[in-house]
Motif scaffolding. Structure first.
Motif, mmCIF file in Angstrom:
data_model
loop_
_atom_site.group_PDB
_atom_site.id
_atom_site.type_symbol
_atom_site.label_atom_id
_atom_site.label_comp_id
_atom_site.label_asym_id
_atom_site.label_seq_id
_atom_site.Cartn_x
_atom_site.Cartn_y
_atom_site.Cartn_z
ATOM 1 N N SER A 1 0.805 -1.221 0.000
ATOM 2 C CA SER A 1 0.000 0.000 0.000
ATOM 3 C C SER A 1 0.840 1.273 0.000
ATOM 4 N N VAL A 2 1.776 1.351 -0.921
ATOM 5 C CA VAL A 2 2.583 2.568 -1.090
ATOM 6 C C VAL A 2 2.127 3.254 -2.363
ATOM 7 N N LYS A 3 1.956 4.551 -2.293
ATOM 8 C CA LYS A 3 1.556 5.328 -3.459
ATOM 9 C C LYS A 3 2.640 6.367 -3.711
ATOM 10 N N VAL A 4 3.266 6.311 -4.881
ATOM 11 C CA VAL A 4 4.333 7.234 -5.247
ATOM 12 C C VAL A 4 3.869 8.040 -6.450
ATOM 13 N N LYS A 5 3.963 9.363 -6.352
ATOM 14 C CA LYS A 5 3.609 10.233 -7.470
ATOM 15 C C LYS A 5 4.869 10.899 -7.981
ATOM 16 N N LYS A 6 5.067 10.828 -9.292
ATOM 17 C CA LYS A 6 6.215 11.481 -9.914
ATOM 18 C C LYS A 6 5.878 11.767 -11.369
ATOM 19 N N ASN A 7 6.144 12.979 -11.796
ATOM 20 C CA ASN A 7 5.903 13.384 -13.188
ATOM 21 C C ASN A 7 4.477 13.089 -13.635
ATOM 22 N N ASN A 8 3.514 13.419 -12.801
ATOM 23 C CA ASN A 8 2.089 13.210 -13.095
ATOM 24 C C ASN A 8 1.724 11.743 -13.297
ATOM 25 N N LYS A 9 2.525 10.832 -12.738
ATOM 26 C CA LYS A 9 2.229 9.405 -12.813
ATOM 27 C C LYS A 9 2.176 8.865 -11.392
ATOM 28 N N THR A 10 1.255 7.944 -11.136
ATOM 29 C CA THR A 10 1.102 7.367 -9.808
ATOM 30 C C THR A 10 1.394 5.875 -9.875
ATOM 31 N N ILE A 11 2.220 5.407 -8.942
ATOM 32 C CA ILE A 11 2.519 3.987 -8.826
ATOM 33 C C ILE A 11 1.995 3.519 -7.475
#
Length: 81
Positions: A63-73
C-alpha cells in the motif's frame, strides 16, 4: 609483451577516466536543470517503496503510493498466477 600490456593498461585508464568524467558531467547537468542530483532522488524513491527482506535484497512495501511526473505507482503484495 611488456609494451602490449602497457598500451592496454593505458587505454583502460583513459577509458575509465572518460566514463567517470561523463557521469560527473551528466550529474552536474541534471543538477543545473532540476535542482537536485539524480542518484539522490532515486535513493529516496526506493527507500519509500522497498523494505529489507531476509532472503531477497528487498521487497515492495504494501500500500505505497508514489507520485512522480504526473504518474502514480501503487504497490500491493498481491501475486497472480
Amino acid at each position: 609483451m611488456k609494451r602490449t600490456f602497457k598500451i592496454i593498461a593505458i587505454n583502460f585508464m583513459v577509458l575509465s577516466t572518460l566514463i567517470v568524467g561523463v557521469e560527473i558531467l551528466s550529474q552536474l547537468a541534471y543538477l543545473l536543470k532540476n535542482g537536485n542530483l539524480l542518484f539522490l532522488e532515486t535513493i529516496s524513491v526506493h527507500s519509500r517503496t522497498f523494505e529489507i527482506h531476509p532472503y531477497l535484497v528487498g521487497r515492495l512495501k504494501s500500500s505505497v503510493k508514489v507520485k512522480k511526473n504526473n504518474k502514480t505507482i501503487t504497490t500491493t503484495h498481491t501475486r497472480w498466477g
